[in-house]
Design a protein around this motif. Structure first.
Motif, PDB file in Angstrom:
ATOM      1  N   LYS A 165       0.832  -1.222   0.000  1.00 38.33           N
ATOM      2  CA  LYS A 165       0.000   0.000   0.000  1.00 38.33           C
ATOM      3  C   LYS A 165       0.854   1.254   0.000  1.00 38.33           C
ATOM      4  CE  LYS A 165      -3.764  -1.909   2.758  1.00 38.33           C
ATOM      5  NZ  LYS A 165      -4.241  -1.844   4.141  1.00 38.33           N
ATOM      6  N   LEU A 166       2.179   1.067   0.110  1.00 35.09           N
ATOM      7  CA  LEU A 166       3.075   2.205   0.320  1.00 35.09           C
ATOM      8  C   LEU A 166       2.956   3.290  -0.758  1.00 35.09           C
ATOM      9  CD1 LEU A 166       5.431   3.204   2.223  1.00 35.09           C
ATOM     10  CD2 LEU A 166       6.935   2.374   0.435  1.00 35.09           C
ATOM     11  N   ILE A 167       3.025   2.889  -2.028  1.00 33.93           N
ATOM     12  CA  ILE A 167       3.025   3.875  -3.119  1.00 33.93           C
ATOM     13  C   ILE A 167       1.719   4.689  -3.111  1.00 33.93           C
ATOM     14  CG2 ILE A 167       3.102   4.148  -5.644  1.00 33.93           C
ATOM     15  CD1 ILE A 167       5.820   3.341  -4.491  1.00 33.93           C
ATOM     16  N   SER A 201       7.731  13.531  -3.458  1.00 30.87           N
ATOM     17  CA  SER A 201       7.796  13.305  -4.916  1.00 30.87           C
ATOM     18  C   SER A 201       9.116  12.653  -5.337  1.00 30.87           C
ATOM     19  CB  SER A 201       7.530  14.594  -5.689  1.00 30.87           C
ATOM     20  OG  SER A 201       8.411  15.584  -5.269  1.00 30.87           O
ATOM     21  N   ASN A 202      10.227  13.062  -4.740  1.00 25.58           N
ATOM     22  CA  ASN A 202      11.501  12.430  -5.086  1.00 25.58           C
ATOM     23  C   ASN A 202      11.512  10.954  -4.697  1.00 25.58           C
ATOM     24  OD1 ASN A 202      12.532  14.680  -6.235  1.00 25.58           O
ATOM     25  ND2 ASN A 202      13.754  15.309  -4.472  1.00 25.58           N
ATOM     26  N   LEU A 203      10.937  10.657  -3.532  1.00 21.62           N
ATOM     27  CA  LEU A 203      10.925   9.253  -3.104  1.00 21.62           C
ATOM     28  C   LEU A 203       9.986   8.426  -3.965  1.00 21.62           C
ATOM     29  CD1 LEU A 203      11.250   9.442   0.766  1.00 21.62           C
ATOM     30  CD2 LEU A 203      12.901   8.637  -0.885  1.00 21.62           C
ATOM     31  N   LEU A 204       8.905   9.050  -4.425  1.00 16.76           N
ATOM     32  CA  LEU A 204       7.977   8.329  -5.314  1.00 16.76           C
ATOM     33  C   LEU A 204       8.684   7.951  -6.609  1.00 16.76           C
ATOM     34  CD1 LEU A 204       4.530  10.099  -4.896  1.00 16.76           C
ATOM     35  CD2 LEU A 204       4.974   7.659  -4.675  1.00 16.76           C
ATOM     36  N   GLU A 205       9.561   8.825  -7.077  1.00 16.87           N
ATOM     37  CA  GLU A 205      10.321   8.522  -8.297  1.00 16.87           C
ATOM     38  C   GLU A 205      11.294   7.367  -8.067  1.00 16.87           C
ATOM     39  OE1 GLU A 205      12.382  11.824 -10.191  1.00 16.87           O
ATOM     40  OE2 GLU A 205      10.491  12.939 -10.087  1.00 16.87           O
ATOM     41  N   LYS A 206      11.906   7.366  -6.852  1.00 16.30           N
ATOM     42  CA  LYS A 206      12.958   6.378  -6.579  1.00 16.30           C
ATOM     43  C   LYS A 206      12.405   5.006  -6.167  1.00 16.30           C
ATOM     44  CE  LYS A 206      16.078   9.806  -4.736  1.00 16.30           C
ATOM     45  NZ  LYS A 206      16.510  10.323  -3.447  1.00 16.30           N
ATOM     46  N   THR A 207      11.246   5.001  -5.476  1.00 18.35           N
ATOM     47  CA  THR A 207      10.740   3.740  -4.916  1.00 18.35           C
ATOM     48  C   THR A 207       9.897   3.010  -5.956  1.00 18.35           C
ATOM     49  OG1 THR A 207      10.627   4.953  -2.840  1.00 18.35           O
ATOM     50  CG2 THR A 207       9.662   2.770  -2.826  1.00 18.35           C
ATOM     51  N   GLN A 208      10.441   1.917  -6.491  1.00 21.97           N
ATOM     52  CA  GLN A 208       9.714   1.186  -7.537  1.00 21.97           C
ATOM     53  C   GLN A 208       8.784   0.132  -6.931  1.00 21.97           C
ATOM     54  OE1 GLN A 208       9.797   2.329 -10.478  1.00 21.97           O
ATOM     55  NE2 GLN A 208      11.513   3.714 -10.258  1.00 21.97           N
ATOM     56  N   VAL A 209       9.355  -1.011  -6.595  1.00 24.47           N
ATOM     57  CA  VAL A 209       8.526  -2.073  -6.008  1.00 24.47           C
ATOM     58  C   VAL A 209       8.941  -2.212  -4.541  1.00 24.47           C
ATOM     59  CG1 VAL A 209       7.732  -4.453  -6.270  1.00 24.47           C
ATOM     60  CG2 VAL A 209       8.643  -3.209  -8.248  1.00 24.47           C
ATOM     61  N   PRO A 210       8.169  -1.623  -3.653  1.00 25.75           N
ATOM     62  CA  PRO A 210       8.608  -1.653  -2.256  1.00 25.75           C
ATOM     63  C   PRO A 210       8.566  -3.065  -1.682  1.00 25.75           C
ATOM     64  CG  PRO A 210       6.658  -0.270  -2.579  1.00 25.75           C
ATOM     65  CD  PRO A 210       6.859  -1.023  -3.828  1.00 25.75           C
ATOM     66  N   LYS A 211       9.637  -3.436  -1.035  1.00 26.66           N
ATOM     67  CA  LYS A 211       9.689  -4.748  -0.383  1.00 26.66           C
ATOM     68  C   LYS A 211      10.068  -4.529   1.076  1.00 26.66           C
ATOM     69  CE  LYS A 211      10.899  -7.860  -4.125  1.00 26.66           C
ATOM     70  NZ  LYS A 211      12.027  -7.813  -5.012  1.00 26.66           N
ATOM     71  N   GLU A 213       9.399  -4.182   5.365  1.00 26.93           N
ATOM     72  CA  GLU A 213       8.504  -3.457   6.269  1.00 26.93           C
ATOM     73  C   GLU A 213       8.913  -1.987   6.338  1.00 26.93           C
ATOM     74  OE1 GLU A 213       6.759  -6.001   9.607  1.00 26.93           O
ATOM     75  OE2 GLU A 213       8.907  -6.319   9.706  1.00 26.93           O
ATOM     76  N   TYR A 214       7.919  -1.133   6.453  1.00 32.68           N
ATOM     77  CA  TYR A 214       8.185   0.309   6.419  1.00 32.68           C
ATOM     78  C   TYR A 214       7.517   1.061   7.576  1.00 32.68           C
ATOM     79  CZ  TYR A 214       9.839   0.081   1.576  1.00 32.68           C
ATOM     80  OH  TYR A 214      10.551  -0.185   0.436  1.00 32.68           O
ATOM     81  N   VAL A 215       8.243   2.064   8.065  1.00 30.81           N
ATOM     82  CA  VAL A 215       7.623   3.083   8.912  1.00 30.81           C
ATOM     83  C   VAL A 215       7.740   4.373   8.107  1.00 30.81           C
ATOM     84  CG1 VAL A 215       7.750   4.370  11.091  1.00 30.81           C
ATOM     85  CG2 VAL A 215       8.331   1.931  11.057  1.00 30.81           C
ATOM     86  N   ILE A 216       6.642   5.136   8.030  1.00 36.43           N
ATOM     87  CA  ILE A 216       6.679   6.415   7.302  1.00 36.43           C
ATOM     88  C   ILE A 216       6.702   7.546   8.328  1.00 36.43           C
ATOM     89  CG2 ILE A 216       5.516   7.869   5.587  1.00 36.43           C
ATOM     90  CD1 ILE A 216       3.896   5.438   4.706  1.00 36.43           C
ATOM     91  N   ILE A 217       7.692   8.404   8.206  1.00 34.84           N
ATOM     92  CA  ILE A 217       7.760   9.562   9.104  1.00 34.84           C
ATOM     93  C   ILE A 217       7.624  10.823   8.246  1.00 34.84           C
ATOM     94  CG2 ILE A 217       9.090  10.749  10.882  1.00 34.84           C
ATOM     95  CD1 ILE A 217      10.434   8.186  11.528  1.00 34.84           C
TER      96      ILE A 217
END
Ligand code: SAM
Length: 275
Positions: A165-167, A201-211, A213-217
């Motif tokens: 669900k990250l993207i 926006s920069n991270l959206l460009e860089k993050t392709q297929v997230p694999k 576990e993530y914490v979003i700050i």
């Protein structure tokens, strides 16, 4: 005499992240209540601890709470663990803690790893004050409402999110929060641990297929109160904007002057709309 309910934090990836006290308690209790007994068994095998396990997960929380409280009342000591990190924090446990307190049963926390704190302390984000939101609602409308609700918060915002669900979540955050600075704390304490710090926006460009576990700050809203108020007024229709000042008791001339100032336009333009 009643037993004690221990709330025991366990590793969020690296199995070495278990405290000496947690090991001592896991060895000493009569039973261990675990979110997923197979998962906890791996940790117990690693620690060479053998204990009876009972499952305790979200869907059976009410029923299992009754069973645990009964056993605590009989004098048994119980350790509650979740799959990873600190129980109760976006994990089962709240129910049994509440009922234990109601029944005057002693609840003892055994602190240890927690993903939100682990992420925050290495993110470089303002950590003096922060709001932890846990997982966002699954329902799309409720999710948007929650994001809107916190969009004016000046404190650092911390979320848990599933990789698939990250993207979508980042896109929704960009729409609602604007292009703020964020930190994606990934695979904490594990081999592929990384901290991605940039604008959404920069991270959206860089993050392709997230694999993983993530914490979003997310950086808190750093617009001033006045700017937030002005943005809100400018999102209104011109009629609503007028009504807003009218309800505050302003005279027509003053309202027009104020609207022109908020919208950064010539007051004659606003005046023409209201004659
Ligand atoms: N109770 C746990 C704690 O103390 O942090 C959280 C459990 S919650 C069900 C799981 C979520 O926590 C994941 O979806 C992820 O957002 C975050 N999380 C857990 N372990 C993590 C790790 N090693 N790296 C990054 N995020 C993690």
């Amino acid at each position: 005499m009643s037993g004690i309910l221990y709330i025991v934090a366990t590793p969020i990836g690296n199995l070495d992240d278990i405290t000496l006290r947690a090991i001592k308690i896991l060895k000493s209790v009569d039973i261990i209540a675990a979110e997923d007994t197979r998962h906890t068994l791996k940790l117990l095998n690693h620690l060479e601890i053998s204990k009876p396990l009972i499952s305790y997960y979200k869907q059976t929380e009410k029923l299992k709470t009754e069973i645990l409280i009964d056993r605590l009342k009989k004098g048994e000591n119980i350790a509650l663990v979740s799959d990873a990190g600190t129980p109760v924090i976006s994990d089962p446990g709240e129910e049994v803690v509440k009922v234990a307190i109601k029944n005057s049963i002693k609840v003892v926390p055994i602190p240890g790893p927690c993903a939100l704190i682990t992420a925050l302390i290495s993110s470089g984000m303002e950590a003096r004050e922060f709001s932890f939101l846990g997982f966002l609602p699954v329902n799309k409308k409720e999710k948007k409402e929650k994001l809107k609700e916190v969009s004016e918060d000046t404190k650092t915002l911390i979320f848990y999110e599933a990789p698939h669900k990250l993207i979508d979540t980042l896109k929704e955050m960009k729409d609602i929060f604007g292009d703020r600075k964020i930190c994606l704390a990934r695979e904490l304490t594990k081999i592929h641990e990384e901290f991605l710090i940039d604008t959404i926006s920069n991270l959206l460009e860089k993050t392709q297929v997230p694999k993983g576990e993530y914490v979003i700050i997310v950086e808190g809203n750093n617009l001033s109160k006045k700017e937030i108020e002005t943005n809100k007024l400018n999102d209104m229709s011109i009629e609503e904007h007028y009504k807003y000042y009218e309800n505050l008791g302003y005279e027509k001339k003053e309202i027009i002057k104020q609207i022109a100032k908020d919208r950064n336009v010539n007051k004659n333009e606003i005046y023409k709309l209201f004659i």
